[in-house]
Design a protein around this motif. Structure first.
Motif, PDB file in Angstrom:
ATOM      1  N   SER A   1      50.753  49.167  34.468  1.00  0.00           N
ATOM      2  CA  SER A   1      48.961  49.224  34.381  1.00  0.00           C
ATOM      3  C   SER A   1      48.920  47.911  34.900  1.00  0.00           C
ATOM      4  O   SER A   1      49.568  46.745  34.960  1.00  0.00           O
ATOM      5  CB  SER A   1      48.725  49.656  34.155  1.00  0.00           C
ATOM      6  OG  SER A   1      47.572  49.123  33.872  1.00  0.00           O
TER       7      SER A   1
ATOM      8  N   VAL B   1      45.878  46.975  34.370  1.00  0.00           N
ATOM      9  CA  VAL B   1      45.464  45.679  33.169  1.00  0.00           C
ATOM     10  C   VAL B   1      45.633  45.729  31.968  1.00  0.00           C
ATOM     11  O   VAL B   1      45.293  45.667  30.919  1.00  0.00           O
ATOM     12  CB  VAL B   1      43.852  46.672  33.191  1.00  0.00           C
ATOM     13  CG1 VAL B   1      43.112  46.135  34.512  1.00  0.00           C
ATOM     14  CG2 VAL B   1      43.847  47.790  33.015  1.00  0.00           C
TER      15      VAL B   1
ATOM     16  N   GLU C   1      46.081  56.050  39.339  1.00  0.00           N
ATOM     17  CA  GLU C   1      45.530  54.614  38.531  1.00  0.00           C
ATOM     18  C   GLU C   1      45.408  54.466  36.648  1.00  0.00           C
ATOM     19  O   GLU C   1      45.585  55.619  36.072  1.00  0.00           O
ATOM     20  CB  GLU C   1      43.879  54.241  39.123  1.00  0.00           C
ATOM     21  CG  GLU C   1      43.624  54.873  39.928  1.00  0.00           C
ATOM     22  CD  GLU C   1      42.195  55.038  40.741  1.00  0.00           C
ATOM     23  OE1 GLU C   1      41.446  55.846  40.198  1.00  0.00           O
ATOM     24  OE2 GLU C   1      41.089  54.882  41.438  1.00  0.00           O
TER      25      GLU C   1
ATOM     26  N   HIS D   1      41.916  51.012  37.668  1.00  0.00           N
ATOM     27  CA  HIS D   1      42.720  49.756  38.680  1.00  0.00           C
ATOM     28  C   HIS D   1      44.043  50.956  39.338  1.00  0.00           C
ATOM     29  O   HIS D   1      44.908  51.099  38.397  1.00  0.00           O
ATOM     30  CB  HIS D   1      43.017  48.625  38.518  1.00  0.00           C
ATOM     31  CG  HIS D   1      42.053  47.865  37.638  1.00  0.00           C
ATOM     32  ND1 HIS D   1      40.543  46.952  38.356  1.00  0.00           N
ATOM     33  CD2 HIS D   1      40.851  48.027  36.669  1.00  0.00           C
ATOM     34  CE1 HIS D   1      39.480  47.427  37.833  1.00  0.00           C
ATOM     35  NE2 HIS D   1      40.072  47.150  36.646  1.00  0.00           N
TER      36      HIS D   1
ATOM     37  N   LYS E   1      51.818  42.243  38.131  1.00  0.00           N
ATOM     38  CA  LYS E   1      50.238  42.213  38.475  1.00  0.00           C
ATOM     39  C   LYS E   1      49.104  41.150  38.765  1.00  0.00           C
ATOM     40  O   LYS E   1      49.687  39.953  39.134  1.00  0.00           O
ATOM     41  CB  LYS E   1      49.879  42.586  36.933  1.00  0.00           C
ATOM     42  CG  LYS E   1      50.954  43.297  35.724  1.00  0.00           C
ATOM     43  CD  LYS E   1      50.131  43.538  34.301  1.00  0.00           C
ATOM     44  CE  LYS E   1      51.136  44.776  34.346  1.00  0.00           C
ATOM     45  NZ  LYS E   1      50.827  44.963  32.115  1.00  0.00           N
TER      46      LYS E   1
ATOM     47  N   LEU F   1      41.585  40.905  36.723  1.00  0.00           N
ATOM     48  CA  LEU F   1      41.608  42.535  36.232  1.00  0.00           C
ATOM     49  C   LEU F   1      40.714  42.877  35.369  1.00  0.00           C
ATOM     50  O   LEU F   1      41.767  42.247  33.979  1.00  0.00           O
ATOM     51  CB  LEU F   1      42.676  43.829  36.962  1.00  0.00           C
ATOM     52  CG  LEU F   1      42.020  43.111  38.275  1.00  0.00           C
ATOM     53  CD1 LEU F   1      43.138  44.874  39.241  1.00  0.00           C
ATOM     54  CD2 LEU F   1      40.678  43.352  39.153  1.00  0.00           C
TER      55      LEU F   1
ATOM     56  N   SER G   1      38.687  49.730  32.379  1.00  0.00           N
ATOM     57  CA  SER G   1      37.329  49.224  32.802  1.00  0.00           C
ATOM     58  C   SER G   1      36.846  50.481  31.529  1.00  0.00           C
ATOM     59  O   SER G   1      37.764  50.981  30.989  1.00  0.00           O
ATOM     60  CB  SER G   1      37.487  50.630  33.976  1.00  0.00           C
ATOM     61  OG  SER G   1      35.817  51.583  34.061  1.00  0.00           O
TER      62      SER G   1
END
Length: 102
Positions: free
Chosen positions: A11, A13, A31, A35, A44, A48, A51
């Motif tokens: 990931s 984030v 995602e 993201h 990374k 970010l 969400s």
């Protein structure tokens, strides 16, 4: 993003990491936290955040699948972001019941 069997993704984030078990039938974007995921060896991106729509989390050892595309991934490290494919949430697979051994 080329999702090949055995490829590892993380990931952008959170701590979530996955291994592709079965790739999707066509090109798709995997995602986490809203993201796109990045290749395991890549850095990374900065700036970010998760969400709020994709913050249900992932558990290590669970398989996540999307019936529409055929994608199946194994979560190798859990995190606070939830997985999606082209913006569509994918869920954990249920464990198969084993036959009774009477």
């Amino acid at each position: 993003m080329e999702l090949k069997p055995g490829s590892r993704w993380k990931s952008a984030v959170c701590d979530t990491e996955v291994v592709v078990v079965r790739p999707p039938k066509s090109e798709a974007s995997l995602e986490c936290g809203g993201h796109p995921m990045v290749a395991h060896a890549a850095a990374k991106p900065d700036g970010l955040s998760i969400s709020s729509d994709h913050s249900e989390g992932t558990q290590m050892g669970k398989r996540f699948a999307d019936d529409e595309s055929g994608l199946e991934v194994l979560c190798s490290k859990g995190g606070s972001g939830s997985l999606s494919l082209d913006g569509r949430a994918i869920s954990a697979k249920d464990a198969k019941k084993l036959p009774a051994s009477d």
